[in-house]
Design a protein around this motif. Structure first.
Motif, mmCIF file in Angstrom:
data_model
loop_
_atom_site.group_PDB
_atom_site.id
_atom_site.type_symbol
_atom_site.label_atom_id
_atom_site.label_comp_id
_atom_site.label_asym_id
_atom_site.label_seq_id
_atom_site.Cartn_x
_atom_site.Cartn_y
_atom_site.Cartn_z
ATOM 1 N N THR A 181 0.861 -1.182 0.000
ATOM 2 C CA THR A 181 0.000 0.000 0.000
ATOM 3 C C THR A 181 0.895 1.230 0.000
ATOM 4 O O THR A 181 2.113 1.140 0.207
ATOM 5 N N LEU A 196 5.200 -3.843 -10.729
ATOM 6 C CA LEU A 196 4.076 -3.373 -9.922
ATOM 7 C C LEU A 196 2.806 -3.948 -10.539
ATOM 8 O O LEU A 196 2.525 -3.708 -11.724
ATOM 9 N N ARG A 198 -1.320 -4.370 -10.510
ATOM 10 C CA ARG A 198 -2.588 -3.800 -10.036
ATOM 11 C C ARG A 198 -3.661 -4.874 -10.162
ATOM 12 O O ARG A 198 -3.887 -5.422 -11.250
ATOM 13 N N SER A 213 -6.614 3.284 -4.039
ATOM 14 C CA SER A 213 -7.134 3.964 -5.220
ATOM 15 C C SER A 213 -8.644 3.826 -5.201
ATOM 16 O O SER A 213 -9.193 2.819 -4.748
ATOM 17 N N GLU A 223 -6.178 -3.116 -5.685
ATOM 18 C CA GLU A 223 -5.066 -3.062 -4.754
ATOM 19 C C GLU A 223 -3.781 -3.362 -5.513
ATOM 20 O O GLU A 223 -3.809 -3.729 -6.690
ATOM 21 N N TRP A 224 -2.645 -3.233 -4.802
ATOM 22 C CA TRP A 224 -1.341 -3.346 -5.445
ATOM 23 C C TRP A 224 -0.533 -4.508 -4.878
ATOM 24 O O TRP A 224 -0.678 -4.879 -3.718
ATOM 25 N N LEU A 226 3.693 -6.167 -5.324
ATOM 26 C CA LEU A 226 5.053 -5.930 -5.823
ATOM 27 C C LEU A 226 5.729 -7.264 -6.085
ATOM 28 O O LEU A 226 5.641 -8.187 -5.276
ATOM 29 N N CYS A 270 0.313 -4.776 -15.177
ATOM 30 C CA CYS A 270 1.608 -5.230 -14.663
ATOM 31 C C CYS A 270 2.685 -4.329 -15.274
ATOM 32 O O CYS A 270 2.925 -4.375 -16.485
ATOM 33 N N HIS A 319 -2.750 5.716 -12.786
ATOM 34 C CA HIS A 319 -2.865 5.219 -11.418
ATOM 35 C C HIS A 319 -1.526 4.678 -10.941
ATOM 36 O O HIS A 319 -1.057 4.996 -9.843
ATOM 37 N N ALA A 320 -0.899 3.832 -11.777
ATOM 38 C CA ALA A 320 0.352 3.181 -11.380
ATOM 39 C C ALA A 320 1.481 4.198 -11.222
ATOM 40 O O ALA A 320 2.245 4.151 -10.253
ATOM 41 N N PHE A 323 0.950 6.347 -8.128
ATOM 42 C CA PHE A 323 1.203 5.542 -6.927
ATOM 43 C C PHE A 323 2.703 5.443 -6.649
ATOM 44 O O PHE A 323 3.175 5.685 -5.534
#
Length: 749
Positions: A181, A196, A198, A213, A223-224, A226, A270, A319-320, A323
């Motif tokens: 997050t 990253l 999503r 987001s 949500e994210w 890694l 991705c 968004h990515a 973030f």
């Protein structure tokens, strides 16, 4: 202790006059600098923009259509690794300066904020050209030549099956995704490749999930996660292909199968990304009681340093990008969308693939020095006269051989050496350890603060200490950058010192691709100077005034200024003056002003400067007689050579130091006179050759721009090729002469 003899009145008068003359000269120089500042307030160029200009010249080699395609790919990789270091060190340093001293101006009159803005604008344009070159020329031509990046989204059959097996067997068991997050984002490794991801939040998983987001009505929609690629997996993965060689980049292979890490979840996006962190972190030696431990803390702190750049796939969503920008606290100018593969260093691996020799430069094997007989000891050879080696055209093996012979020679009593950077499996280190194990007195100054080689040097230092080598960790507050090795040998006529002085590191790997020079000598005066220099460094004692050598930070700056000023004064008296210098960088303002004054006096000045140059050549009334050229070719130009005319009694020097404040004031460096007529003549020939190049030479303009020197159709002169050709010819003549000489073999008595 013997008393010094008193000077007679005449000598005292001369000494007083000398001091007065020196003081007067200093006053004139100070006044002259003040006038230069008044008349030419914009006489200095910004060093950061000058460096970016150098990297642009390297990129021009990648765009050169006459080069083999793998060589062009290699130059493209070099521009990427160059830019990585620039971002870590120079941009990182500017960000610190902007925070700590925002009103401080550089010699060109720019604030840190102004420099950062100018650097960002120019770097963004540079990166666009890099990847345009990759997409339109280098990548397609590699594919045409049989080296193809496989697009898994378009693959099928055997190609896709083998990629699937590779992922399932070698990659999926290794990598682990991590939910992240904005408030709990892990410290990702600088310059490491990451993905990253999503993920869409479905109705069943929405409750209890902390997302960051939201859509317009505030409802969390994704949500994210890694996925770090780690260090253990190779980035370049061979793949089955109908072409001669197919490959897939690790991040693209994982990206294709990324859904396997999130069963039952919908992957919305991705994005490959890479963070660059500030590496301009120095050891606070006044606070470090243990230098070794202190350097290990510096290495650890770099892992957690502030981010200075974010590179990401250009297809990433807003968004990515937002973030990643927020979690790394970056300015918009620090964001670099990449239309192609992130981190072009994988092209180094492509350059070395087997079976594509025709796509690379013809090999130029280094030649033995014509005076070095493989059947004769290096000590006997050096006793016959000084030797000048021009690398990489002549073998660096001769330097390694000298140290290896010293390690096992029963008459060698001691070896003293400075080590700044070495190779991974260094034969020099092995020889020093062998010498210590045989009972010889071995002292090594290992510079722990050699940026990006700190970890390796720490490892070498500990290993050598275990072998009995006396290891000195440099000097408090300074980097020890001098290139020197002293071998003390007992002979029938007493103790003799054999020395190596160089412009490059004791690294036999980089010695094959760096243009450097070495001097092998047993000159008594240089031997005394070298011993005094070494003892001052290792013993933390007051340095003794040296006869021939000049060391930074004590004498080197003033010696260079005196040599330039001497040429200025002689030219004013006789109308003749000439300075020729070969450097990696010219940044020091005091030296630049001295060169300006020399030019105003009529001294002809030729400067071959590979990288940064803050001097403006060809400015009317200031630098009309100064010429600056830069050579970018297959070998990295690294030698520092200086020649001062001195009314025909030319003095030639080699040095470990560039004309930069860090070299002249904050490092332990050496400048060495080359007095042997054969060696000095060869150095002058080498220097002059660099100003004949019309194939890979760039001439600097007064505004800092560089223009390529045009190549005549029927008179091309490529200096690196000519130097290599000359050494091959000389070596061939020497070997032929040895074959024609009868050598009786002595029987045992």
């Amino acid at each position: 202790m013997a008393k010094r003899a008193k000077k007679n009145p005449s000598e005292q008068s001369q000494a007083s006059n000398g001091v007065a003359a020196s003081a007067a000269a200093h006053g004139l120089v100070k006044s002259s600098r003040k006038k230069l500042k008044q008349d030419f307030p914009d006489r200095f160029l910004n060093r950061e923009l000058s460096w970016l200009g150098f990297n642009e010249r390297v990129l021009a080699q990648a765009a050169e259509p006459t080069l083999p395609i793998l060589e062009r790919a290699k130059f493209l990789a070099i521009t990427g690794s160059n830019l990585d270091e620039f971002m870590m060190v120079r941009v990182g340093g500017l960000k610190i300066l902007r925070q700590r001293n925002p009103s401080k101006q550089d010699p060109a009159g720019m604030l840190a904020s102004e420099q950062l803005q100018a650097v960002a604008e120019r770097t963004h344009r540079f990166v666009e050209r890099q990847y345009e070159l990759w997409r339109q020329q280098v990548g397609p031509q590699l594919a045409t030549s049989g080296i193809v990046e496989i697009n898994l989204s378009e693959s099928e059959g055997t190609e896709l099956r083998l990629a699937t097996e590779r992922f399932q067997q070698d990659i999926f068991p290794v990598l682990s995704p991590q939910a992240v997050t904005a408030d709990a984002f892990p410290m990702v490794r600088g310059l490491g490749m990451h993905l990253l991801v999503r993920l869409e939040i479905d109705a069943e998983t929405r409750l209890g999930v902390l997302a960051d987001s939201a859509d317009e009505d505030g409802q969390q929609r994704f949500e994210w996660a890694l996925l770090p690629m780690g260090r253990t997996l190779p980035r370049l993965m061979p793949s089955a292909s109908n072409h001669r060689m197919g490959y897939v980049l690790l991040e693209q292979l994982v990206r294709h199968f990324v859904a396997e890490f999130f069963p039952g979840r919908k992957v919305l996006e991705c994005t490959p990304f890479r963070i660059t962190r500030n590496a301009d972190i120095e050891l606070r030696e006044d606070e470090a009681s243990d230098l070794l431990g202190g350097m290990e803390e510096v290495l650890e702190s770099r892992r957690f340093a502030r981010a200075v750049r974010l590179e990401y796939c250009a297809t990433a969503s807003e968004h990515a990008v937002e973030f990643l920008r927020q979690v790394h606290d970056l300015d918009p100018q620090d964001l670099y969308p990449i239309q192609g593969p992130l981190d072009l260093s994988f092209l180094f691996s492509l350059h070395s693939v087997d079976g594509f020799e025709k796509l690379r430069d013809e090999v130029w094997p280094a030649t033995p020095h014509p005076k070095i007989d493989p059947d004769q000891s290096m000590f006997s050879t050096i006793e016959g006269g000084d030797l000048l080696l021009v690398h990489p055209y002549q073998q660096f093996d001769s330097v390694v051989r000298l140290i290896e012979e010293a390690a096992v020679d029963p008459d060698v009593l001691a070896i003293k050496q400075v080590l700044y950077r070495t190779s991974k499996n260094s034969p020099v280190i092995a020889a020093l350890e062998r010498a210590a194990e045989r009972g010889k007195y071995v002292t090594a100054i290992v510079e722990l603060k050699a940026r990006f080689d700190e970890a390796r040097n720490i490892e070498w230092a500990r290993e050598m200490e275990r072998s009995g080598v006396q290891v000195i960790y440099g000097i408090h507050g300074l980097k020890t950058h001098a290139k020197i090795c002293i071998i003390v040998r007992r002979q029938s006529n007493g103790i003799r010192r054999y020395m190596h002085f160089g412009t490059g590191n004791y690294n036999e790997v980089t010695a094959r691709i760096y243009s450097d020079v070495s001097l092998l000598t047993c000159d008594e005066v240089l031997g005394r100077d070298a011993t005094n220099f070494f003892n001052a460094v290792t013993g933390a004692s007051q340095p003794v005034e040296m006869e021939e050598l000049a060391a930074a930070p004590l004498q080197l700056r003033q010696r260079v200024l005196n040599l330039i000023e001497g040429e200025t004064q002689r030219c004013m008296q006789s109308g003749h003056g000439r300075i020729i210098a070969k450097l990696n960088a010219l940044v020091d303002t005091e030296v630049i002003d001295a060169l300006y004054r020399a030019s105003q006096a009529g001294v002809k000045i030729k400067l071959n400067i590979r990288g940064q140059c803050c001097l403006r050549p060809g400015v009317k009334g200031l630098s009309e007689s100064i010429e600056v050229v830069s050579i970018v070719d297959r070998f990295l130009e690294h030698a520092r050579i200086f020649c001062f005319h001195q009314n025909g009694n030319e003095k030639v020097y080699i040095s470990s130091a560039d004309w930069m404040p860090r070299n002249l004031d904050r490092r332990v460096e050496l400048m060495v006179p080359v007095s042997d007529p054969t060696c000095s003549s060869r150095l002058r020939d080498v220097l002059n050759a660099y100003f004949k190049d019309n194939v890979n030479a760039w001439r600097m303009q007064a505004d800092g721009r560089y223009e390529k020197v045009p190549t005549p159709k029927d008179a091309a002169y490529r200096v690196q090729y000519e130097l290599y050709r000359q050494e091959v010819e000389l070596s061939s003549i020497a070997q032929s002469s040895r074959r024609q000489t009868f050598r009786p073999v002595s029987g045992s008595s």
